[in-house]
Design a protein around this motif. Structure first.
Motif, mmCIF file in Angstrom:
data_model
loop_
_atom_site.group_PDB
_atom_site.id
_atom_site.type_symbol
_atom_site.label_atom_id
_atom_site.label_comp_id
_atom_site.label_asym_id
_atom_site.label_seq_id
_atom_site.Cartn_x
_atom_site.Cartn_y
_atom_site.Cartn_z
ATOM 1 N N ILE A 1 0.754 -0.907 -0.319
ATOM 2 C CA ILE A 1 0.516 -0.174 -0.120
ATOM 3 C C ILE A 1 1.085 1.354 -0.334
ATOM 4 O O ILE A 1 0.881 2.314 -0.528
ATOM 5 C CB ILE A 1 -0.989 -0.399 1.210
ATOM 6 N N LEU B 1 -1.289 -1.072 -4.800
ATOM 7 C CA LEU B 1 -2.212 -0.125 -4.401
ATOM 8 C C LEU B 1 -3.215 -2.040 -3.573
ATOM 9 O O LEU B 1 -3.849 -1.574 -2.389
ATOM 10 C CB LEU B 1 -2.580 1.222 -4.663
ATOM 11 N N ILE C 1 -4.285 -3.779 -0.510
ATOM 12 C CA ILE C 1 -5.374 -3.646 -0.018
ATOM 13 C C ILE C 1 -6.030 -4.802 0.116
ATOM 14 O O ILE C 1 -6.568 -5.526 0.621
ATOM 15 C CB ILE C 1 -6.638 -2.728 -0.825
#
Length: 82
Positions: A31, A53, A57
Motif C-alpha cells: 500500500i 495499491l 489492499i
C-alpha cells in the motif's frame, strides 16, 4: 477442576495469526509503495491500474479475515494431554 478451566486457547501461537500478520505486513508495504512510489512506467505496465495499491489492499483484507477467524474460532488446547 471443571472442564472449562482445563481448556486453553492457542492464542498468538495459532498459525492463522502468523499468516495474517505476514500478509498484513506485506500488504502495508505494498500500500505504501502504491501510494508513494507509483511511477508512470509502473502504471503503464498495469494498464493504468495501480497494482501495488490494489494488491496491498487485498492482502490487508485477507489478513484481517485471518485474524477475525482466529479470534472468533480459537483452537482449544487441552491443559493436560494425559
Amino acid at each position: 477442576m471443571s472442564e472449562q478451566q482445563q481448556k486453553k486457547k492457542a492464542g498468538v501461537f495459532d498459525i492463522r495469526f502468523v499468516i495474517g500478520g505476514l500478509l498484513g505486513a506485506y500488504g502495508i508495504i505494498l500500500i505504501l509503495l502504491g501510494l508513494f512510489n507509483a511511477t508512470e512506467e509502473e502504471l503503464a505496465r498495469g494498464d493504468g491500474l495501480n497494482i501495488n495499491l490494489w494488491g496491498g489492499i487485498g492482502m490487508l483484507v485477507v489478513a484481517i479475515a485471518f485474524a477475525a477467524w482466529a479470534r472468533l474460532r480459537p483452537v482449544v488446547v487441552p491443559a493436560d494431554p494425559t
